[in-house]
Design an enzyme around this catalytic site. Structure first.
Site, PDB file in Angstrom:
ATOM      1  N   LYS A 232     -10.456  80.429  31.264  1.00 32.49           N
ATOM      2  CA  LYS A 232     -11.101  79.904  32.472  1.00 32.49           C
ATOM      3  C   LYS A 232     -12.359  79.127  32.133  1.00 32.49           C
ATOM      4  O   LYS A 232     -12.580  78.009  32.618  1.00 32.49           O
ATOM      5  CB  LYS A 232     -11.428  81.064  33.410  1.00 32.49           C
ATOM      6  CG  LYS A 232     -12.008  80.630  34.739  1.00 32.49           C
ATOM      7  CD  LYS A 232     -13.471  80.913  34.996  1.00 32.49           C
ATOM      8  CE  LYS A 232     -14.028  82.188  34.588  1.00 32.49           C
ATOM      9  NZ  LYS A 232     -15.440  82.402  35.020  1.00 32.49           N
ATOM     10  N   CYS A 302     -13.007  84.004  52.763  1.00 40.27           N
ATOM     11  CA  CYS A 302     -11.908  84.823  52.214  1.00 40.27           C
ATOM     12  C   CYS A 302     -12.471  85.788  51.174  1.00 40.27           C
ATOM     13  O   CYS A 302     -12.162  85.711  49.981  1.00 40.27           O
ATOM     14  CB  CYS A 302     -10.831  83.933  51.604  1.00 40.27           C
ATOM     15  SG  CYS A 302      -9.254  84.782  51.313  1.00 40.27           S
ATOM     16  N   CYS A 309     -11.093  86.667  58.537  1.00 39.16           N
ATOM     17  CA  CYS A 309      -9.886  85.952  58.958  1.00 39.16           C
ATOM     18  C   CYS A 309     -10.038  85.371  60.355  1.00 39.16           C
ATOM     19  O   CYS A 309      -9.370  84.378  60.697  1.00 39.16           O
ATOM     20  CB  CYS A 309      -8.675  86.876  58.904  1.00 39.16           C
ATOM     21  SG  CYS A 309      -8.240  87.430  57.237  1.00 39.16           S
ATOM     22  N   CYS A 312     -11.225  81.844  59.983  1.00 37.46           N
ATOM     23  CA  CYS A 312     -10.443  80.990  59.082  1.00 37.46           C
ATOM     24  C   CYS A 312      -9.468  80.134  59.880  1.00 37.46           C
ATOM     25  O   CYS A 312      -8.762  80.630  60.777  1.00 37.46           O
ATOM     26  CB  CYS A 312      -9.688  81.852  58.074  1.00 37.46           C
ATOM     27  SG  CYS A 312      -8.738  80.894  56.869  1.00 37.46           S
ATOM     28  N   CYS A 318      -1.493  81.784  57.114  1.00 37.87           N
ATOM     29  CA  CYS A 318      -1.657  82.609  55.912  1.00 37.87           C
ATOM     30  C   CYS A 318      -0.942  83.946  56.109  1.00 37.87           C
ATOM     31  O   CYS A 318      -1.100  84.590  57.162  1.00 37.87           O
ATOM     32  CB  CYS A 318      -3.139  82.828  55.645  1.00 37.87           C
ATOM     33  SG  CYS A 318      -3.496  84.041  54.353  1.00 37.87           S
TER      34      CYS A 318
END
Length: 346
Positions: A232, A302, A309, A312, A318
């Site tokens: 990463k 998130c 949520c 969102c 989702c």
């Protein structure tokens, strides 16, 4: 004797027993050393054969066997024997026939809309925001690498503060070589695993001076050879320091959100598997921005625990948002009445 002058029967019996008692020969004495008793006619009596005494034999102690592998050390033969995960194999396993998640364009567009204000910590204190713009490019790349090494298991706010202290101290390869490991640990505290990172920074600085002329490697493979640098960090370093996108940098936020949105055909247990799964279908021109886009989205909405949520835009598309239910509000505890003040007698 008693008070009246007579002998006590108890002491008489004890004296008799003492006379009958014969001193036993020592165990290690030989037969010649034992004085044989003489009978009344002057003939020496032979001693009776001693009964055999079974002496328990102590078992020998087991010798301590030194292990072939000591603690903290792995043999090279064992490492080479481990199965290596190749990107091509994972891509073939995850992606069958050019699979891509449904509605991913709409999901990603909504995330871009929610990230328009750039108010997440990563937008102002990310690894690419802590470089000193007044230093040579090689020093800027080195500072980006150090920031990435400190970022693992550390919040952006803490990482930014540690990088600020390092820059005030002097953040170049030579300056950190001249600084003791203990001092580096004091400067980067309280980043996660600060003692280990201080040790790795000292080792990496020496390698960069010896092999790369105080610059950083220019490939992912060479970057991953440095202590404390993983895939990463290497991919983000390639895009931020060298401006050469080589792959998607997948941290905990990207790994978590990709699983929640259903952006991997199969469940990915590690960030490296998630990286390969995303690269199998996500357009290459989004590989650079998808990291900080999802990281900021994960920091604000998130979240790993208690995701928002209800705020969102992807709630009804989702899979996680469709099953979301608001947490029950706790009733506020009743206020206690103030106790009456006691009157003080004058």
């Amino acid at each position: 004797k008693t008070m009246n002058g007579t002998k006590s029967p108890y002491f008489a019996a004890a004296a008799t027993r003492m006379q009958k008692t014969v001193a036993k020969p020592k165990r290690n004495a030989t037969r010649a050393q034992i004085e044989l008793p003489v009978a009344g006619n002057g003939v020496k009596l032979e001693p009776k054969e001693e009964e055999s005494v079974t002496v328990p034999v102590k078992k020998p102690r087991r010798q301590k066997i030194k292990p072939e592998i000591e603690v903290g050390e792995i043999k090279t033969e064992m490492v080479n024997a481990l199965p290596l995960i190749k990107s091509e194999d994972v891509k073939q396993e995850i992606s069958d026939g050019g699979w891509s998640p449904p509605n991913w364009e709409a999901l990603y567009a909504n995330i871009q809309k929610m990230r328009e204000n750039r108010t997440a910590p990563v937008d102002s204190m990310g690894c690419d925001k802590v470089n000193d713009q007044d230093v040579p490019p090689a020093v800027q790349r080195f500072q980006c690498l150090i920031s990435l090494m400190l970022s693992s298991q550390t919040k952006d706010e803490i990482n930014f503060a540690a990088m600020t202290r390092l820059r005030e101290h002097g953040l170049t390869v030579q300056s950190l070589i001249d600084t003791s490991e203990e001092k580096i640990g004091q400067l980067i505290y309280p980043v996660g695993f600060w003692k280990t990172k201080a040790k790795y920074i000292k080792e990496v600085c020496q390698v960069l001076k010896d092999k790369y002329d105080c610059d950083i490697p220019r490939t992912v493979a060479e970057l991953c050879k440095l202590k404390g640098v993983g895939p990463k960090m290497a991919h983000i370093c390639m895009s931020s320091a060298w401006n050469e996108p080589s792959g998607i940098g997948v941290d905990t936020h990207v790994h978590r959100i990709s699983g929640r949105l259903g952006w991997t055909q199969k469940e990915c247990k590690t960030p490296e598997h998630t990286r390969v799964a995303l690269e199998s279908w996500l357009p290459r021109d989004l590989w650079v921005e998808v990291n900080w886009m999802l990281v900021g989205f994960g920091q604000e909405i998130c979240r790993p625990v208690g995701p928002k949520c209800n705020e969102c835009l992807n709630r009804f598309m989702c899979p996680t948002g469709q099953n979301w239910t608001p947490s029950p509000k706790k009733n506020p505890s009743p206020k206690k009445k103030p106790s009456p003040k006691k009157k003080v007698k004058e």
